[in-house]
Motif scaffolding. Structure first.
Motif, mmCIF file in Angstrom:
data_model
loop_
_atom_site.group_PDB
_atom_site.id
_atom_site.type_symbol
_atom_site.label_atom_id
_atom_site.label_comp_id
_atom_site.label_asym_id
_atom_site.label_seq_id
_atom_site.Cartn_x
_atom_site.Cartn_y
_atom_site.Cartn_z
ATOM 1 N N GLN A 1 40.897 9.137 92.131
ATOM 2 C CA GLN A 1 41.114 10.195 91.125
ATOM 3 C C GLN A 1 39.843 10.652 90.666
ATOM 4 O O GLN A 1 39.662 12.028 90.062
ATOM 5 C CB GLN A 1 42.134 9.723 89.977
ATOM 6 N N VAL B 1 43.088 3.443 92.736
ATOM 7 C CA VAL B 1 43.405 4.718 92.972
ATOM 8 C C VAL B 1 42.683 5.472 91.933
ATOM 9 O O VAL B 1 42.267 6.719 92.160
ATOM 10 C CB VAL B 1 45.060 5.060 92.703
ATOM 11 N N GLY C 1 40.990 0.176 103.239
ATOM 12 C CA GLY C 1 41.434 0.790 101.993
ATOM 13 C C GLY C 1 42.913 1.585 101.691
ATOM 14 O O GLY C 1 43.645 1.022 102.607
ATOM 15 N N LEU D 1 37.605 -0.088 96.026
ATOM 16 C CA LEU D 1 38.147 0.607 97.353
ATOM 17 C C LEU D 1 39.474 0.867 97.295
ATOM 18 O O LEU D 1 40.070 1.769 97.985
ATOM 19 C CB LEU D 1 37.687 -0.556 98.418
ATOM 20 N N THR D 2 40.292 -0.001 96.686
ATOM 21 C CA THR D 2 41.819 0.147 96.635
ATOM 22 C C THR D 2 42.272 0.614 95.118
ATOM 23 O O THR D 2 43.297 0.387 94.899
ATOM 24 C CB THR D 2 42.557 -1.057 97.211
ATOM 25 N N ASN E 1 31.457 -4.930 105.911
ATOM 26 C CA ASN E 1 31.582 -3.513 105.263
ATOM 27 C C ASN E 1 32.901 -3.407 104.557
ATOM 28 O O ASN E 1 33.991 -4.039 105.011
ATOM 29 C CB ASN E 1 31.670 -2.241 106.284
ATOM 30 N N ALA E 2 33.017 -2.643 103.504
ATOM 31 C CA ALA E 2 34.366 -2.490 102.673
ATOM 32 C C ALA E 2 35.231 -1.594 103.423
ATOM 33 O O ALA E 2 35.318 -0.310 103.262
ATOM 34 C CB ALA E 2 33.693 -1.859 101.373
ATOM 35 N N LEU E 3 35.794 -2.312 104.325
ATOM 36 C CA LEU E 3 37.346 -1.798 104.739
ATOM 37 C C LEU E 3 38.533 -2.251 104.305
ATOM 38 O O LEU E 3 38.262 -3.131 103.693
ATOM 39 C CB LEU E 3 37.027 -2.015 106.452
ATOM 40 N N THR F 1 27.273 1.193 93.286
ATOM 41 C CA THR F 1 28.564 1.527 93.768
ATOM 42 C C THR F 1 29.382 0.239 93.172
ATOM 43 O O THR F 1 28.713 -0.999 92.733
ATOM 44 C CB THR F 1 28.814 1.535 95.326
ATOM 45 N N GLU F 2 30.571 0.369 93.214
ATOM 46 C CA GLU F 2 31.626 -0.914 92.840
ATOM 47 C C GLU F 2 32.432 -1.189 94.118
ATOM 48 O O GLU F 2 33.700 -0.450 94.060
ATOM 49 C CB GLU F 2 32.294 -0.498 91.576
ATOM 50 N N PRO F 3 32.197 -1.997 94.967
ATOM 51 C CA PRO F 3 33.031 -2.058 96.282
ATOM 52 C C PRO F 3 34.469 -2.808 95.740
ATOM 53 O O PRO F 3 35.496 -2.132 96.679
ATOM 54 C CB PRO F 3 32.619 -3.103 96.845
ATOM 55 N N TRP G 1 28.314 -0.013 100.146
ATOM 56 C CA TRP G 1 29.189 -1.063 99.378
ATOM 57 C C TRP G 1 28.127 -2.287 98.604
ATOM 58 O O TRP G 1 28.381 -2.985 97.829
ATOM 59 C CB TRP G 1 30.128 -1.871 99.989
ATOM 60 N N ARG G 2 26.866 -2.332 99.155
ATOM 61 C CA ARG G 2 25.879 -3.211 98.662
ATOM 62 C C ARG G 2 24.778 -2.583 97.508
ATOM 63 O O ARG G 2 24.034 -3.244 97.247
ATOM 64 C CB ARG G 2 24.907 -3.847 99.907
ATOM 65 N N HIS G 3 24.894 -1.334 97.525
ATOM 66 C CA HIS G 3 24.231 -0.814 96.681
ATOM 67 C C HIS G 3 24.300 -0.844 95.148
ATOM 68 O O HIS G 3 25.672 -0.988 94.836
ATOM 69 C CB HIS G 3 24.177 0.898 97.087
ATOM 70 N N PRO G 4 23.523 -1.079 94.258
ATOM 71 C CA PRO G 4 23.926 -1.365 92.854
ATOM 72 C C PRO G 4 24.566 -0.222 92.202
ATOM 73 O O PRO G 4 25.365 -0.740 91.047
ATOM 74 C CB PRO G 4 22.357 -1.686 92.042
#
Lengths: 443, 443
Positions: A38, A34, A71, A31-32, A67-69, A26-28, A21-24
């Protein structure tokens, strides 16, 4: 027919690496969302992967501070993925410890209808203390959880069988919708459950949605050998992989099952670069984003011992033997630390990529070499692919590793079948209540 | 702003009329076909209806020999509808008697995320005997079911509140995903449930998914007045509708709620024709397709007395007073039979259209007249629309009745808001755990 490997995409938020989630890349915030999932399902389907899979627990586990929890619930999410895909299997984790078999049978039957026969159930027994506290109970023992799981599954299968395949007549002229002689009460009365049935959802297209299992304890392996059709497992070395594979396949015979009735799919987190150097750079980037406090908390949970910042640059302390919790994962972690003589900080780095699953960094060819070696050395029938960052890592796997596997003749160019069972090469179970010819003919 | 009515499309297999599956304009094989329901949701959205709604029970109720039963589980289905729609609300029925609040809170939170704030929960307590037998328990009493429902809802709301709206920071640079001071254990310990929390799905876009209720018993009305934001109700006559409406609205004040905090939506099954004659012809066609054995079984269940073919052309026998089961529906049925002096066969015909809900056959203008009359006479804030055949009946409603309602200024031309709450004109609840400014500002 040449033996082909089976690939499942294990979807986990914005990536399996705990610092994803901290890496450039990704887009945290997705997480929710859809649409994120998809997109992942469509990428996996573009790569003709067998299935996508969602893990689950029924408590907020891990430190959400780092952490990105938080979901989405897997079954709810998979229906939304079914709606935008045509071929890919959809496997959700659902616990037998804090659920009722009637609900679980019905939800999977519904997902199987909605997806046209693409549903699979990863059966877990919920080892966590925090989960028990969300259901007002004291956490049951390992043995009790597995005893309940066994009966739970028995009830679910009876419910899936309660409508025979040809129960629905749809005879408008005569006003006969169904042949009620082919819809059966199950009248189950056991130690944990009393369920009359029949199910109020008609027979799933696959007969039974695919049964998946992931526990590696002694109880877990017996349960898998008796019931599971695919096993997701964490194995660090080829030798461990071979031992686990042989052990599990050996157990099948005593339940009257054939070798090909159960697929063993070890987890692998592929860190892919167009050069080895690029792959190692990505691995290093992720490692540098690890929040030590998070890794310590995770490791404390896995091992059952409290670890703080002072422990970071020392070897892992002795871990107490315990009979409850996720035993096999604890053993794997301790073995890894001892075998490679790791400090706690190094161990955290090694676990951050896949929580104990194997991490392989390299070019698409190097990743394919690893998969091929395990596949031909009696360690795997395929793999549970755990990309470190999502969706990028899954895209890289599908666009670069999959073509390499196809060139080598190891992986399909297009889907063989219509259902998840057909693509996994597994038989369609007949209804136990069907009499005469249908029961014999059904596959 | 002029008061506008709210319209919910109650989706039920291939239609609400019990003989719908035999009518040439339906396809009963679509009962478990997700595309059927996706088409219905799209039609409803084309008509800017507020929401679609799925009823549910956790047993195979009714005689499947003569009716199209055994469809899909609502929550699983609604995710698949969320995926192909953008505006329409999605309301699922889930029982509080045979579920755990943690699961229910999480699934609706997930559906709310997946749909971008369009989820609603129709809270039922499962009055049926057959349902109890699928969960190994003796059916709890009416009072016990409502006591459990009250505590269940309390737990669910706490879980929805357990993440404050601004709990997620997503601060990559600092490695801080969430402010754990804004994610709260709920530590609920009550008579029926002990749940620690927090939820492991972040706060739903609507704060709380919409709360819907349908019971019309004394307990049901009190529960609705205290908790529900929309009530689906069955009322045969304008006078009954007015009494119910006034009764429910009157109860709101004692719970500190305003008149507009709860919408009353009586059920109506519109049998639509371009002429009155055409509408009556459709009604007659459906009536002629009724299977008497099915109607007798339904009526036996509703009234609690065994009825066979010999009873068909006689008045309804005396019905015993009973304290359990769906009391208000039983009273409605008996009142209807007595008021209009119906034989059992005639009563079956009257009930076949909507299981006790009001059936109105006529032109779009005549249907609109009826809706308008109830809306302006203190009997309804809108309607629960139950088309006799699906999808045709919903298409007719959207294409012919909705435009008429718009011309009369009674119904929206486009969606006012983004969420179900916004379209229903209901406030967004603040988290009970939010302190200071946020709690005051939140709507």
């Amino acid at each position: 027919m040449t033996r082909k490997l089976h690939l499942n995409a294990f979807l986990m938020g914005v990536g399996h690496h705990e610092a994803a989630w901290r890496h450039p890349r990704t887009e945290p915030a997705r997480l929710t969302d859809v649409r994120h999932y998809q997109e992942l399902a469509r990428i996996a389907e573009r790569g003709t992967l067998d299935s996508v899979f969602l893990a689950d627990g029924v408590a907020l586990n891990g430190n959400v501070g780092h952490n990105a929890l938080g979901g989405l619930e897997p079954l709810t999410l998979l229906s939304a993925l079914a709606a935008v895909t045509d071929h890919i299997g959809l496997i959700a984790t659902v616990s037998t410890t804090y659920n009722e078999p009637f609900h679980v049978a019905r939800k999977f039957a519904s997902l199987d209808h909605i997806s046209g026969g693409r549903a699979g159930w990863n059966i877990v027994t919920s080892a966590g203390e925090a989960e028990a506290r969300n259901f007002g109970v004291v956490r049951p023992s390992h043995a009790d959880r597995y005893a309940r799981a066994t009966e739970f599954l028995d009830v679910v299968r009876k419910l899936w069988d309660s409508w025979e395949d040809d129960a629905i007549l749809g005879d408008r002229a005569a006003g006969r919708y169904a042949d009620t002689g082919k819809i059966h009460p199950i009248d189950h009365a056991g130690e944990h459950f009393a369920v009359s049935g029949p199910l109020n959802t008609s027979r799933p297209p696959q007969g039974h949605p695919l049964l998946v299992q992931a526990g590696s304890s002694e109880d877990g392996k017996e349960f898998a050998a008796r019931h599971a059709e695919a096993v997701f497992t964490a194995q660090q070395t080829l030798r461990e992989g071979q031992e686990f594979y042989a052990d599990l396949k050996r157990r099948l015979a005593s339940y009257g099952r054939r070798q090909e009735d159960l697929l063993v799919l070890p987890g692998i987190s592929p860190i892919i670069g167009s050069t080895e150097r690029e792959a190692l750079r990505l691995e290093k980037e992720l490692e540098e984003l690890i929040v030590p406090a998070y890794g310590l908390a995770q490791l404390s949970t896995m091992t059952g011992i409290e670890l703080d910042e002072d422990a970071l640059d020392k070897p892992l302390p002795d871990v107490p033997a315990e009979t409850e919790g996720a035993q096999s994962r604890r053993k794997l972690v301790v073995d890894l630390a001892r075998r490679e003589n790791l400090t706690v900080r190094q161990l955290i780095g090694r676990l951050a990529g896949g929580r104990g699953h194997r991490v392989v960094a390299g070019t698409p060819e190097q990743i394919a070499d690893q998969l091929q070696e395990w596949f031909f050395s009696g360690a795997a029938d395929g793999f549970n692919v755990m990309p470190p960052i999502l969706p990028a890592g899954l895209g890289d796997f599908v666009d670069h590793v999959v073509p390499e596997l196809r060139i080598r003749g190891l992986f399909r160019h297009e889907y063989e079948g219509r259902t998840l069972r057909e693509n996994y090469g597994l038989a369609r179970p007949a209804s136990r209540y069907a009499s005469g010819r249908e029961a014999v003919v059904a596959r």
